[in-house]
Design a protein around this motif. Sequence first.
Motif, PDB file in Angstrom:
ATOM      1  N   GLU A 117      -6.448  29.173  28.471  1.00  0.00           N
ATOM      2  CA  GLU A 117      -7.849  29.557  28.657  1.00  0.00           C
ATOM      3  C   GLU A 117      -8.014  31.069  28.524  1.00  0.00           C
ATOM      4  O   GLU A 117      -8.983  31.553  27.929  1.00  0.00           O
ATOM      5  N   VAL A 118      -7.073  31.817  29.104  1.00  0.00           N
ATOM      6  CA  VAL A 118      -7.131  33.280  29.006  1.00  0.00           C
ATOM      7  C   VAL A 118      -7.041  33.711  27.544  1.00  0.00           C
ATOM      8  O   VAL A 118      -7.789  34.581  27.085  1.00  0.00           O
ATOM      9  N   LYS A 119      -6.136  33.086  26.801  1.00  0.00           N
ATOM     10  CA  LYS A 119      -5.960  33.433  25.389  1.00  0.00           C
ATOM     11  C   LYS A 119      -7.229  33.171  24.591  1.00  0.00           C
ATOM     12  O   LYS A 119      -7.656  33.998  23.784  1.00  0.00           O
ATOM     13  N   LYS A 120      -7.871  32.026  24.833  1.00  0.00           N
ATOM     14  CA  LYS A 120      -9.101  31.687  24.114  1.00  0.00           C
ATOM     15  C   LYS A 120     -10.263  32.602  24.499  1.00  0.00           C
ATOM     16  O   LYS A 120     -11.155  32.860  23.699  1.00  0.00           O
ATOM     17  N   SER A 121     -10.234  33.088  25.730  1.00  0.00           N
ATOM     18  CA  SER A 121     -11.360  33.878  26.238  1.00  0.00           C
ATOM     19  C   SER A 121     -11.398  35.306  25.712  1.00  0.00           C
ATOM     20  O   SER A 121     -12.416  35.988  25.850  1.00  0.00           O
ATOM     21  N   SER A 122     -10.283  35.784  25.137  1.00  0.00           N
ATOM     22  CA  SER A 122     -10.160  37.177  24.688  1.00  0.00           C
ATOM     23  C   SER A 122     -10.309  38.177  25.830  1.00  0.00           C
ATOM     24  O   SER A 122     -10.736  39.322  25.629  1.00  0.00           O
ATOM     25  N   ALA A 123      -9.962  37.760  27.042  1.00  0.00           N
ATOM     26  CA  ALA A 123     -10.000  38.672  28.182  1.00  0.00           C
ATOM     27  C   ALA A 123      -8.981  39.782  27.994  1.00  0.00           C
ATOM     28  O   ALA A 123      -7.890  39.560  27.465  1.00  0.00           O
ATOM     29  N   ASP A 124      -9.325  40.979  28.434  1.00  0.00           N
ATOM     30  CA  ASP A 124      -8.377  42.092  28.352  1.00  0.00           C
ATOM     31  C   ASP A 124      -7.901  42.546  29.728  1.00  0.00           C
ATOM     32  O   ASP A 124      -7.299  43.603  29.871  1.00  0.00           O
ATOM     33  N   CYS A 125      -8.187  41.755  30.765  1.00  0.00           N
ATOM     34  CA  CYS A 125      -7.569  41.938  32.068  1.00  0.00           C
ATOM     35  C   CYS A 125      -7.742  40.647  32.862  1.00  0.00           C
ATOM     36  O   CYS A 125      -8.605  39.822  32.546  1.00  0.00           O
ATOM     37  N   ILE A 126      -6.886  40.464  33.848  1.00  0.00           N
ATOM     38  CA  ILE A 126      -6.987  39.324  34.756  1.00  0.00           C
ATOM     39  C   ILE A 126      -7.241  39.855  36.157  1.00  0.00           C
ATOM     40  O   ILE A 126      -6.604  40.822  36.587  1.00  0.00           O
ATOM     41  N   VAL A 127      -8.176  39.233  36.865  1.00  0.00           N
ATOM     42  CA  VAL A 127      -8.469  39.583  38.252  1.00  0.00           C
ATOM     43  C   VAL A 127      -8.119  38.390  39.121  1.00  0.00           C
ATOM     44  O   VAL A 127      -8.609  37.275  38.888  1.00  0.00           O
ATOM     45  N   THR A 128      -7.239  38.596  40.103  1.00  0.00           N
ATOM     46  CA  THR A 128      -6.947  37.531  41.065  1.00  0.00           C
ATOM     47  C   THR A 128      -7.675  37.828  42.361  1.00  0.00           C
ATOM     48  O   THR A 128      -7.674  38.962  42.845  1.00  0.00           O
ATOM     49  N   LEU A 129      -8.299  36.805  42.908  1.00  0.00           N
ATOM     50  CA  LEU A 129      -9.050  36.926  44.159  1.00  0.00           C
ATOM     51  C   LEU A 129      -8.492  35.871  45.102  1.00  0.00           C
ATOM     52  O   LEU A 129      -8.901  34.705  45.077  1.00  0.00           O
ATOM     53  N   GLY A 130      -7.481  36.254  45.886  1.00  0.00           N
ATOM     54  CA  GLY A 130      -6.824  35.290  46.749  1.00  0.00           C
ATOM     55  C   GLY A 130      -5.400  35.695  47.051  1.00  0.00           C
ATOM     56  O   GLY A 130      -5.080  36.890  47.085  1.00  0.00           O
ATOM     57  N   GLY A 131      -4.517  34.698  47.220  1.00  0.00           N
ATOM     58  CA  GLY A 131      -3.170  34.951  47.700  1.00  0.00           C
ATOM     59  C   GLY A 131      -2.087  34.932  46.646  1.00  0.00           C
ATOM     60  O   GLY A 131      -2.340  35.055  45.436  1.00  0.00           O
ATOM     61  N   GLY A 132      -0.858  34.735  47.107  1.00  0.00           N
ATOM     62  CA  GLY A 132       0.322  34.964  46.286  1.00  0.00           C
ATOM     63  C   GLY A 132       0.503  34.021  45.112  1.00  0.00           C
ATOM     64  O   GLY A 132       1.020  34.429  44.067  1.00  0.00           O
ATOM     65  N   SER A 133       0.108  32.748  45.253  1.00  0.00           N
ATOM     66  CA  SER A 133       0.295  31.817  44.140  1.00  0.00           C
ATOM     67  C   SER A 133      -0.527  32.229  42.925  1.00  0.00           C
ATOM     68  O   SER A 133      -0.083  32.088  41.782  1.00  0.00           O
ATOM     69  N   LEU A 134      -1.730  32.744  43.162  1.00  0.00           N
ATOM     70  CA  LEU A 134      -2.566  33.220  42.057  1.00  0.00           C
ATOM     71  C   LEU A 134      -1.936  34.434  41.392  1.00  0.00           C
ATOM     72  O   LEU A 134      -1.952  34.565  40.158  1.00  0.00           O
ATOM     73  N   ILE A 135      -1.382  35.312  42.202  1.00  0.00           N
ATOM     74  CA  ILE A 135      -0.780  36.540  41.684  1.00  0.00           C
ATOM     75  C   ILE A 135       0.442  36.211  40.829  1.00  0.00           C
ATOM     76  O   ILE A 135       0.611  36.731  39.726  1.00  0.00           O
ATOM     77  N   ASP A 136       1.300  35.317  41.343  1.00  0.00           N
ATOM     78  CA  ASP A 136       2.460  34.906  40.560  1.00  0.00           C
ATOM     79  C   ASP A 136       2.016  34.240  39.258  1.00  0.00           C
ATOM     80  O   ASP A 136       2.623  34.446  38.200  1.00  0.00           O
ATOM     81  N   GLY A 137       0.970  33.423  39.338  1.00  0.00           N
ATOM     82  CA  GLY A 137       0.457  32.777  38.137  1.00  0.00           C
ATOM     83  C   GLY A 137       0.011  33.779  37.098  1.00  0.00           C
ATOM     84  O   GLY A 137       0.327  33.654  35.906  1.00  0.00           O
ATOM     85  N   ALA A 138      -0.719  34.799  37.542  1.00  0.00           N
ATOM     86  CA  ALA A 138      -1.200  35.825  36.618  1.00  0.00           C
ATOM     87  C   ALA A 138      -0.035  36.571  35.969  1.00  0.00           C
ATOM     88  O   ALA A 138      -0.058  36.851  34.765  1.00  0.00           O
ATOM     89  N   LYS A 139       0.994  36.886  36.748  1.00  0.00           N
ATOM     90  CA  LYS A 139       2.169  37.562  36.184  1.00  0.00           C
ATOM     91  C   LYS A 139       2.807  36.713  35.092  1.00  0.00           C
ATOM     92  O   LYS A 139       3.191  37.225  34.027  1.00  0.00           O
ATOM     93  N   GLY A 140       2.942  35.419  35.364  1.00  0.00           N
ATOM     94  CA  GLY A 140       3.556  34.536  34.375  1.00  0.00           C
ATOM     95  C   GLY A 140       2.712  34.397  33.124  1.00  0.00           C
ATOM     96  O   GLY A 140       3.236  34.346  32.001  1.00  0.00           O
ATOM     97  N   MET A 141       1.399  34.351  33.296  1.00  0.00           N
ATOM     98  CA  MET A 141       0.498  34.203  32.140  1.00  0.00           C
ATOM     99  C   MET A 141       0.589  35.388  31.195  1.00  0.00           C
ATOM    100  O   MET A 141       0.745  35.228  29.979  1.00  0.00           O
ATOM    101  N   VAL A 142       0.465  36.591  31.742  1.00  0.00           N
ATOM    102  CA  VAL A 142       0.447  37.763  30.868  1.00  0.00           C
ATOM    103  C   VAL A 142       1.803  37.981  30.206  1.00  0.00           C
ATOM    104  O   VAL A 142       1.882  38.466  29.073  1.00  0.00           O
ATOM    105  N   PHE A 143       2.880  37.598  30.894  1.00  0.00           N
ATOM    106  CA  PHE A 143       4.213  37.710  30.317  1.00  0.00           C
ATOM    107  C   PHE A 143       4.369  36.730  29.158  1.00  0.00           C
ATOM    108  O   PHE A 143       4.854  37.081  28.069  1.00  0.00           O
ATOM    109  N   ALA A 144       3.949  35.488  29.366  1.00  0.00           N
ATOM    110  CA  ALA A 144       4.039  34.482  28.307  1.00  0.00           C
ATOM    111  C   ALA A 144       3.174  34.852  27.106  1.00  0.00           C
ATOM    112  O   ALA A 144       3.596  34.721  25.951  1.00  0.00           O
TER     113      ALA A 144
END
Length: 394
Positions: free
Chosen positions: A92-119
Amino acid sequence: MVASNMITERVDLTKPFPIVSYNLPFPEACSAHMSNTLHSSKAYIIVSGSLSRSTNALQRLEEALGKERVAGVRKGMTPHTLYSELLEIAKEVKKSSADCIVTLGGGSLIDGAKGMVFALANDIDLDDPNAFDAFLKKSMVFRKARTENPKTATSDQKPSTIPIICITTTLSAGEYNPAGGATNNLTKHKQLFVDPSFTGPKIIIWDPELTLTAPEKVWLSTGLRAVDHCVERVEVVDSGVVEDEKGWWGFEGEAGCLKGGAERGSHGIGHQLGPYGVPHAETTCILMPSVQKYNSRVNATTQATLSTLLWDDPIVSPILTSHSLSPSTSDLGDILDVVIRELGFPRTLKEYGVKREDLEKIAESSLGDICSQKNAVPLVERVQVMEVLEMCYG
């Protein structure tokens, strides 16, 4: 309150990022950092399910950014960051052409964001969980090589390029850690990863008012997670091996608690308990006393110092006495056990529904977690992990 009231600090004065930001409501702070710090134009927002359902936090953030700067929104992620969800959101992030990710919440979201941008930086096939698993494992091979010989270690993996802004609501402290973790749906193994630049989120936003939205159980358990970090940190300091930390000043209230969680620790077994139904921060409530008892064979002196500090605390000491503990007969594990029980958390794996027949699988997964090897007593054999798990089972 205007942007000029915002306070920013570098976590490490020798590096431009990450930046900690506070003294401005989180929506305005996020908007300001997107425009002025990151020069980003579109954010993909990942918000916790509870925040999106029970508060107006997401609405406030969207209003501050404006519709034209919101590329997409994901509401909720399963705890412990499943591969399936991480890859789904990455698409979804790739299709959206977003140039940053904002996490609003706890650690699982943060880990998810790290994995997404790395992949995404490495053009990983987002429809192939096996390829993703191999990709994450490869990153840890480089991490180990760099630790052993930083001058010669090289990696053909590309560093993440999409910046992450973390608006934190708990004390999990994953926002300070360049490494992340994600759980393989099939094997239930929680795999750590880190990109070759060893960088994590760029912006960390504190808003004490927002932390009040965290359920009490989550706030207390992640606070205990921070205690776990600090216990380990004291042990590292005592051994004389510690990085020079710069850029931290006093800060009161809930935001001060957020700062207290900035340390990193070794939680190899805890990472692997999560996929079996134990909430991430609550793995500390189960493991910390038993791990301290196990480690006392090599760090009893340091543990005694920490025990003395707790006995000298005017709030903690009467609680310990009421549970029939005494300074002469109790160790750090006993003390932490009482503190955790007093806060109302379960103390056994059985209480979380973990089956005894799963302990061997949990132990095996724990041996594959690099954090286990960094324990005060390196956990390199299944029998060692099983000794700890048996103490925790109940």
